[in-house]
Design a protein around this motif. Structure first.
Motif, short mmCIF file in Angstrom:
data_model
loop_
_atom_site.label_atom_id
_atom_site.label_comp_id
_atom_site.label_asym_id
_atom_site.label_seq_id
_atom_site.Cartn_x
_atom_site.Cartn_y
_atom_site.Cartn_z
N ARG A 6 -17.67 36.52 33.08
CA ARG A 6 -17.18 36.64 32.57
C ARG A 6 -16.27 35.83 31.42
O ARG A 6 -16.47 35.90 30.46
N ALA B 65 -21.66 46.95 26.13
CA ALA B 65 -20.07 47.48 26.60
C ALA B 65 -19.64 47.43 25.15
O ALA B 65 -18.81 48.16 24.63
N PRO C 152 -12.87 55.33 21.54
CA PRO C 152 -14.24 54.74 21.87
C PRO C 152 -14.56 55.39 23.59
O PRO C 152 -15.32 55.94 24.02
N LEU D 107 -17.96 33.54 22.90
CA LEU D 107 -17.85 34.08 21.86
C LEU D 107 -16.59 33.78 20.83
O LEU D 107 -16.27 33.69 19.63
N LEU E 203 -20.06 43.34 35.55
CA LEU E 203 -18.89 44.74 34.95
C LEU E 203 -18.30 45.28 36.12
O LEU E 203 -17.34 45.44 36.44
N ARG F 146 -12.40 46.36 41.05
CA ARG F 146 -13.35 46.67 40.17
C ARG F 146 -14.22 47.68 41.43
O ARG F 146 -14.77 46.86 42.74
N LEU G 237 -7.77 54.19 16.92
CA LEU G 237 -7.92 53.61 18.21
C LEU G 237 -7.45 54.49 19.41
O LEU G 237 -7.61 55.08 20.65
N PHE H 155 -13.03 40.95 18.72
CA PHE H 155 -14.05 40.96 17.95
C PHE H 155 -14.18 42.70 17.39
O PHE H 155 -14.97 42.94 16.42
N ALA H 156 -14.52 43.19 18.65
CA ALA H 156 -14.30 44.38 17.79
C ALA H 156 -13.09 44.90 16.88
O ALA H 156 -13.53 45.49 16.02
N PRO I 287 -12.78 42.06 27.35
CA PRO I 287 -12.70 40.20 26.81
C PRO I 287 -12.63 41.19 25.19
O PRO I 287 -12.69 40.05 24.89
N GLY I 288 -13.32 41.32 25.16
CA GLY I 288 -13.93 41.52 23.56
C GLY I 288 -13.41 42.38 22.36
O GLY I 288 -13.92 42.75 21.00
N SER J 65 -11.54 54.49 32.12
CA SER J 65 -11.77 53.18 32.67
C SER J 65 -12.63 52.59 33.33
O SER J 65 -13.56 53.99 33.68
N THR K 129 -19.29 51.46 22.02
CA THR K 129 -17.97 51.44 21.39
C THR K 129 -17.27 51.21 20.45
O THR K 129 -16.37 51.95 19.73
N SER K 130 -18.40 50.11 19.70
CA SER K 130 -16.73 49.89 18.66
C SER K 130 -18.08 50.76 17.17
O SER K 130 -16.72 51.41 16.55
N THR L 249 -24.79 43.12 29.53
CA THR L 249 -23.56 43.71 29.71
C THR L 249 -23.10 44.08 28.39
O THR L 249 -22.55 44.73 28.27
N PHE L 250 -22.66 42.82 27.23
CA PHE L 250 -21.69 42.53 26.34
C PHE L 250 -22.32 43.18 24.71
O PHE L 250 -21.67 44.22 24.53
C1 HEM Z 1 -13.54 49.17 19.72
C2 HEM Z 1 -14.32 48.99 20.65
C3 HEM Z 1 -14.62 49.12 22.25
C4 HEM Z 1 -13.32 49.34 23.44
C5 HEM Z 1 -12.70 50.35 23.01
C6 HEM Z 1 -13.31 48.68 24.20
C7 HEM Z 1 -13.01 49.11 25.46
C8 HEM Z 1 -13.47 48.50 26.85
C9 HEM Z 1 -12.75 49.24 28.04
C10 HEM Z 1 -11.56 50.51 28.49
C11 HEM Z 1 -13.08 48.25 29.09
C12 HEM Z 1 -13.39 48.62 30.36
C13 HEM Z 1 -11.63 48.08 31.30
C14 HEM Z 1 -10.88 48.48 32.51
O1 HEM Z 1 -12.31 48.70 32.92
O2 HEM Z 1 -9.91 48.79 33.05
C15 HEM Z 1 -14.21 47.28 28.52
C16 HEM Z 1 -13.96 46.89 29.65
C17 HEM Z 1 -15.62 45.63 29.07
N1 HEM Z 1 -15.74 45.33 26.95
FE1 HEM Z 1 -15.42 46.41 26.19
N2 HEM Z 1 -14.73 47.73 24.54
C18 HEM Z 1 -14.58 47.86 22.86
C19 HEM Z 1 -15.85 46.16 22.75
C20 HEM Z 1 -16.11 45.60 23.27
C21 HEM Z 1 -16.89 44.32 22.18
C22 HEM Z 1 -17.18 44.10 20.81
C23 HEM Z 1 -17.28 43.70 23.78
C24 HEM Z 1 -17.95 42.38 23.41
C25 HEM Z 1 -17.77 41.54 22.44
C26 HEM Z 1 -17.00 44.91 25.04
C27 HEM Z 1 -16.92 43.85 25.95
C28 HEM Z 1 -16.74 44.30 27.22
C29 HEM Z 1 -16.67 43.74 28.50
C30 HEM Z 1 -17.96 43.01 29.06
C31 HEM Z 1 -15.91 45.15 29.40
C32 HEM Z 1 -16.03 44.46 30.97
C33 HEM Z 1 -15.12 43.77 31.05
C34 HEM Z 1 -15.55 43.76 32.93
O3 HEM Z 1 -15.86 44.35 33.42
O4 HEM Z 1 -14.03 42.45 33.41
N3 HEM Z 1 -16.13 45.46 24.35
N4 HEM Z 1 -13.92 47.58 27.49
#
Ligand code: HEM
Length: 515
Positions: A130, A298, A367, A137, A118, A102, A362, A455-456, A451-452, A371, A302-303, A294-295
């Motif tokens: 993380r 992120a 969303p 959660l 992040l 990253r 999806l 939940f999503a 990681p979400g 990446s 998206t959701s 961040t949570f």
């Molecule tokens: C439909 C809903 C969601 C989609 C499509 C989605 C998609 C993604 C994607 C594509 C990434 C990036 C991964 C990468 O760069 O390789 C990401 C990262 C992340 N998402 Fe989601 N996300 C969603 C919902 C959520 C929810 C509900 C949470 C929290 C509960 C969340 C927390 C995070 C966090 C904290 C990261 C960063 C992880 C890291 O850097 O290690 N996301 N998400």
């Protein structure tokens, strides 16, 4: 003079040589002609000007991408490698985090989330931060949040008036922000989060808006900073936030942080996620606050975009809509069930077709189109293409989801592609296009994947069940028929949905809900 020379190098010479270098690889896609300074933003602008989603060009070109493992993309003048094919993604996944990790660009979104995990490398501390958040959660178990998810969905539907149109992204944003506020800080904090605060507009005026809108606007405007001329030409000035829009965006960001701090400081709910995190001694006070932000950043927007895309495609395909609604009704879910908090995880899990619909939503309009940024930590090769140390890398999700080599009829919304009992599945199975592993990408892969996701998905399921049970809505037929409509994060298309019936029976009376 030396500075001018440097700028010419950064804006023109380096990008041009990157373009020329990668053009010679038959498995790398580049634009036919070199487009100075604007790069691939030109395609994005063309789509936006024609009322289409900004990633439409990628949906369209997915077929052209046959045999292209990578793409050399230019975000303005900045070159980066996009991972496209399954083969390239497999190799990428093997190299993360030892040789690819990253990356903090120091621009755009990383300015909103300065200091969060992040954009940090996958070192021990990052992964611990993380893990702490993620474990809380899931420790609290997502199914525990079903009542909150239901109640806030009902709350956004309550004031809607039959015959009136609403921007469903706005409604879905209110929904997911309220769910997150409640889950992270407790229900009693939702009013505080909705308190209006000063937001500085681009025209110099100040509006009083809730924290949610400040968050969404800060997110969008910091993202747009990437394309601001000063970001390229006078980065130190942009970084110091001493001129607009950088100054204004930073002030709004600080208002957001202050608002969030108010929530942490007032959080009393021992069952919230915030409480045990604030007590945790492994990470600093500052880190805790940033990571909770961040949570919400992120996870909320998206959701909400995922919910709206799925609703849109359900309206575009009425027979799928009817099939899903029947599944929900046949499972005994009705207006009483959704308003009496008796919707259980087991009940939701019975709904196999709903799972297929969510997966397909999806895929067809996830969303996230790409990446976050990664970087080559040393000289590497992916699919025999050399990538020098320091070149930014991203994974492309849209092209992967529209690739006809991995998906049958990828432009069509067909939830049956995930239903093992369906004829369509049997057909795609024979053709080897069941969309497994690296062909399915909405949440990305490997140790920095979302990681979400559970939940999503649960949140999307609950929202869809409640919405389909309690209202009927219409979408402008012109919007339904138009090509290139999508609601992924960053989309400028307004999903105006007209309420045709409430409670699915014409009644305007909603049930009393308690939180
Ligand atoms: C439909 C809903 C969601 C989609 C499509 C989605 C998609 C993604 C994607 C594509 C990434 C990036 C991964 C990468 O760069 O390789 C990401 C990262 C992340 N998402 Fe989601 N996300 C969603 C919902 C959520 C929810 C509900 C949470 C929290 C509960 C969340 C927390 C995070 C966090 C904290 C990261 C960063 C992880 C890291 O850097 O290690 N996301 N998400």
């Amino acid at each position: 003079m030396a500075y001018l020379g440097y700028m010419v190098y950064v804006l023109l010479v380096y990008p041009y040589f990157c373009w020329r270098r990668y053009k010679k690889y038959s498995n790398v896609y580049t634009t036919e002609e070199f487009i100075p300074v604007l790069g691939d933003l030109k395609c994005i602008n063309d789509d936006l000007n024609q009322g289409r989603v900004h990633y439409y060009e990628k949906m369209q070109k997915a077929t052209e991408m046959k045999g292209k493992d990578l793409r050399m993309k230019f975000e303005g003048y900045s070159p980066l490698i996009l991972i496209q094919s399954i083969k390239a993604l497999e190799e990428f996944a093997r190299l993360v985090p030892s040789k690819i990790d990253r990356f903090n660009t120091g621009r755009g979104l990383s300015k909103v989330l300065i200091g969060t995990f992040l954009f940090e490398r996958s070192i021990k501390r990052t992964m611990m931060r993380r893990k702490i958040l993620t474990s809380f959660l899931s420790l609290n178990s997502s199914s525990r949040h079903i009542p909150v998810m239901m109640i806030y969905t009902i709350e956004i539907l309550k004031p809607l008036k039959q015959g009136q149109s609403y921007d469903f992204i706005e409604l879905a944003n209110i929904l997911t922000f309220n769910i997150f506020t409640s889950v992270l800080f407790g229900d009693d904090m939702v009013d505080l989060a909705n308190k209006v605060r000063p937001y500085k507009n681009p025209d110099g005026t100040t509006s009083m808006v809730p924290l949610r809108d400040i968050m969404i606007n800060v997110f969008k405007s910091c993202f747009m900073q990437i394309f601001h001329p000063l970001t390229a030409t006078l980065k130190p000035i942009a970084d110091a936030n001493i001129v607009n829009p950088f100054k204004r965006d930073n002030e709004n960001r600080l208002t957001f942080i202050e608002g969030m701090k108010e929530l942490y400081n007032n959080c009393k709910d021992e069952t919230s996620i915030c409480k045990p995190i604030l007590k945790n001694e492994q990470i600093t006070e500052h880190e805790k606050i940033l990571d909770l932000n961040t949570f919400i950043f992120a996870g909320a927007e998206t959701s909400s975009h995922g919910i709206v895309s799925t609703l849109f495609f359900l309206k575009k395909y009425p027979e799928i809509f009817a099939k899903l609604r029947k599944e929900i009704q046949d499972a005994g879910i009705n207006k009483e069930t959704v308003s009496s908090e008796s919707l259980t995880r087991e009940k939701i899990e019975e709904l196999d077709y709903l799972s297929c619909v969510i997966k397909e939503g999806l895929r067809i309009d996830g969303p996230a189109s790409e990446s976050f940024f990664y970087i080559a930590k040393q000289d590497i090769e992916i699919c025999d293409v050399p990538i020098p140390k320091g070149l930014p890398i991203k994974v492309d999700f849209t092209v992967g989801h529209y690739n006809a080599e991995y998906w049958k009829n990828p432009c069509d919304f067909i939830p049956e592609r995930y239903d093992q009992d369906s004829e369509f599945y049997k057909q795609v199975e024979k053709e080897g296009k069941v969309g497994l592993g690296f062909s399915t990408r909405p949440f990305s892969h490997r140790i920095r994947a979302c990681p979400g996701q559970s939940f999503a998905v649960l949140e999307m399921k609950v929202a869809l069940i409640v919405i389909l049970t309690l209202i009927d809505f219409e979408v402008d037929p012109k919007l339904l028929a138009k090509e290139g409509i999508g609601f992924g994060v960053g989309s400028k298309i307004i999903p105006s949905f007209k309420i045709s019936c409430k409670c699915n029976c014409g009644s305007l009376v909603f049930f009393e809900t308690s939180i």
